[in-house]
Motif scaffolding. Structure first.
Motif, PDB file in Angstrom:
ATOM      1  N   ASP A 193      -2.547  -1.326  -9.190  1.00 18.71           N
ATOM      2  CA  ASP A 193      -3.518  -2.404  -9.002  1.00 18.71           C
ATOM      3  C   ASP A 193      -2.916  -3.742  -9.380  1.00 18.71           C
ATOM      4  OD1 ASP A 193      -3.300  -2.093 -11.703  1.00 18.71           O
ATOM      5  OD2 ASP A 193      -5.420  -1.683 -12.088  1.00 18.71           O
ATOM      6  N   ARG A 194      -1.593  -3.797  -9.459  1.00 20.71           N
ATOM      7  CA  ARG A 194      -0.876  -5.035  -9.759  1.00 20.71           C
ATOM      8  C   ARG A 194       0.146  -5.280  -8.660  1.00 20.71           C
ATOM      9  NH1 ARG A 194      -4.190  -4.399 -13.361  1.00 20.71           N
ATOM     10  NH2 ARG A 194      -4.112  -5.288 -15.456  1.00 20.71           N
ATOM     11  N   VAL A 201      -1.905  -2.946  -0.878  1.00 22.02           N
ATOM     12  CA  VAL A 201      -2.815  -2.399   0.135  1.00 22.02           C
ATOM     13  C   VAL A 201      -2.211  -1.186   0.845  1.00 22.02           C
ATOM     14  CG1 VAL A 201      -4.033  -2.884   2.286  1.00 22.02           C
ATOM     15  CG2 VAL A 201      -4.065  -4.558   0.418  1.00 22.02           C
ATOM     16  N   PRO A 202      -0.972  -1.262   1.355  1.00 20.16           N
ATOM     17  CA  PRO A 202      -0.397  -0.056   1.971  1.00 20.16           C
ATOM     18  C   PRO A 202      -0.270   1.109   0.985  1.00 20.16           C
ATOM     19  CG  PRO A 202       0.863  -2.000   2.581  1.00 20.16           C
ATOM     20  CD  PRO A 202      -0.098  -2.428   1.510  1.00 20.16           C
ATOM     21  N   ARG A 204      -2.187   1.774  -1.559  1.00 21.71           N
ATOM     22  CA  ARG A 204      -3.522   2.343  -1.772  1.00 21.71           C
ATOM     23  C   ARG A 204      -3.909   3.262  -0.601  1.00 21.71           C
ATOM     24  NH1 ARG A 204      -7.431   1.255  -5.291  1.00 21.71           N
ATOM     25  NH2 ARG A 204      -6.241  -0.534  -6.088  1.00 21.71           N
ATOM     26  N   ILE A 205      -3.569   2.859   0.619  1.00 23.95           N
ATOM     27  CA  ILE A 205      -3.887   3.670   1.794  1.00 23.95           C
ATOM     28  C   ILE A 205      -3.079   4.964   1.799  1.00 23.95           C
ATOM     29  CG2 ILE A 205      -3.756   3.738   4.323  1.00 23.95           C
ATOM     30  CD1 ILE A 205      -4.243   0.676   4.259  1.00 23.95           C
ATOM     31  N   LEU A 206      -1.804   4.852   1.436  1.00 21.55           N
ATOM     32  CA  LEU A 206      -0.908   6.011   1.494  1.00 21.55           C
ATOM     33  C   LEU A 206      -0.924   6.845   0.218  1.00 21.55           C
ATOM     34  CD1 LEU A 206       2.162   4.280   3.176  1.00 21.55           C
ATOM     35  CD2 LEU A 206       0.563   5.874   4.248  1.00 21.55           C
ATOM     36  N   TRP A 207      -1.670   6.383  -0.789  1.00 24.93           N
ATOM     37  CA  TRP A 207      -1.594   7.025  -2.098  1.00 24.93           C
ATOM     38  C   TRP A 207      -1.881   8.535  -2.071  1.00 24.93           C
ATOM     39  CZ3 TRP A 207       1.120   5.320  -5.824  1.00 24.93           C
ATOM     40  CH2 TRP A 207       0.982   5.848  -7.113  1.00 24.93           C
ATOM     41  N   PRO A 208      -2.861   9.027  -1.315  1.00 25.83           N
ATOM     42  CA  PRO A 208      -3.087  10.480  -1.299  1.00 25.83           C
ATOM     43  C   PRO A 208      -1.851  11.284  -0.890  1.00 25.83           C
ATOM     44  CG  PRO A 208      -4.953   9.348  -0.323  1.00 25.83           C
ATOM     45  CD  PRO A 208      -3.892   8.311  -0.524  1.00 25.83           C
ATOM     46  N   LEU A 209      -0.996  10.696  -0.029  1.00 31.79           N
ATOM     47  CA  LEU A 209       0.231  11.383   0.376  1.00 31.79           C
ATOM     48  C   LEU A 209       1.366  11.167  -0.619  1.00 31.79           C
ATOM     49  CD1 LEU A 209       0.247  10.487   4.193  1.00 31.79           C
ATOM     50  CD2 LEU A 209      -0.424  12.653   3.146  1.00 31.79           C
ATOM     51  N   LEU A 210       1.388  10.003  -1.252  1.00 29.51           N
ATOM     52  CA  LEU A 210       2.502   9.648  -2.141  1.00 29.51           C
ATOM     53  C   LEU A 210       2.309  10.125  -3.574  1.00 29.51           C
ATOM     54  CD1 LEU A 210       3.082   5.950  -0.996  1.00 29.51           C
ATOM     55  CD2 LEU A 210       4.438   7.955  -0.380  1.00 29.51           C
ATOM     56  N   ARG A 211       1.043  10.353  -3.969  1.00 30.40           N
ATOM     57  CA  ARG A 211       0.726  10.560  -5.377  1.00 30.40           C
ATOM     58  C   ARG A 211       1.503  11.722  -5.992  1.00 30.40           C
ATOM     59  NH1 ARG A 211      -5.370  10.877  -5.928  1.00 30.40           N
ATOM     60  NH2 ARG A 211      -5.024  12.768  -4.714  1.00 30.40           N
TER      61      ARG A 211
END
Length: 283
Positions: A193-194, A201-202, A204-211
């Motif tokens: 969030d920083r 923004v990208p 946050r969108i890709l986070w489910p795949l990257l997490r």
């Protein structure tokens, strides 16, 4: 009033402290710090690293940059940190009272930077020569003075540092709850969030795949960049499979990061300070 001087412009710390490769090792230093029962208890009870991990990380990076590259602002940051820790006290896991500014605690927190820098440089760059290690230690002592450590709070030479370091490893360190939290493969870590919106923004969108892969990578680097003797003292598992994966990752980082543009390779304050020094012909 005379303030302690930060490390010299153009020195070893100016070269490495703001570099992305060394910054990757900061979680490893934190693990070593909180493996000390008193430091671990203080962080467990008073830190926001669980509820605001990205914010805490950003503040830590900003503070570190000021210690080395901040000029006159370095001493002001040192005073701010001491004031921040003045009321942090309690009882550690061994039933001993602690205060965050006790030299045994405050000194150890600072001391961990040297062996972690040394080990990270071996893994991610060119190992320091013995002379460079001594220079780095002397510069790290200067940073300690900026942070309010007195000469008697840390060993004054590198030869005196190693017996102190190994004594703390043998007598103090343990796998505290905070250690376990920091080295865990944590898939619940929220997206950053920083930072610039174009990056956030990208992500946050890709986070489910990257997490999940990022959580595994974070854990691997955190444990791998802890010096082996400290890793063993804390009781952290390090398997041949982990070591092979770590070596592959660090090889990629070692070969790619030095070729990044300086504005991406260094923290912003470090990049500006180095560019200013280079403009004067001193870097």
């Amino acid at each position: 009033m005379n303030h302690p001087a930060p490390p010299p412009p153009g020195g070893i710390l100016w070269d490495i402290a703001g570099d992305l490769r060394i910054l990757l090792a900061l979680p490893s230093a934190m693990v070593m710090q909180v493996a000390h029962p008193a430091v671990g208890a203080g962080v467990d009870e008073h830190s926001v690293f669980r509820t605001d991990p990205w914010g805490r990380g950003e503040r830590s990076l900003r503070s570190l940059a000021l210690w080395v590259y901040g000029g006159d602002a370095a001493a002001e940051e040192g005073r701010r940190l001491r004031a921040l820790h003045r009321n942090i006290r309690g009882t550690d896991t061994r039933g001993r009272p602690y205060h965050a500014l006790d030299p045994a605690c405050y000194g150890w927190v600072h001391a961990t930077g040297f062996p972690v820098y040394r080990h990270a440089q071996r893994c991610l760059g060119r190992p320091f020569t013995p002379a460079e290690e001594r220079t780095l230690y002397a510069e790290w002592l200067q940073v300690g003075r900026v942070l309010g450590l007195r000469d008697r709070d840390m060993p004054g030479t590198l030869d005196e540092f190693w017996p102190y370091y190994h004594r703390v490893l043998a007598e103090e360190l343990e796998q505290t709850r905070v250690v376990r939290d920091l080295v865990a493969v944590d898939p619940t870590l929220p997206p950053p969030d920083r930072g610039p919106r174009a990056v956030r923004v990208p992500l946050r969108i890709l986070w489910p795949l990257l997490r999940h892969p990022l959580a595994r990578l974070r854990s691997l680097l955190t444990v791998g960049l802890i010096p082996p003797e400290a890793r063993a003292a804390i009781g952290l598992t390090w398997t041949p499979r982990q070591d092979r994966a770590f070596r592959r990752v660090t090889r990629v980082l070692r070969l790619t990061i030095p070729h990044l543009p300086p504005r991406l390779r260094y923290l912003p304050l470090a990049h500006r300070a180095r560019a200013s020094l280079a403009g004067k012909g001193h870097l």
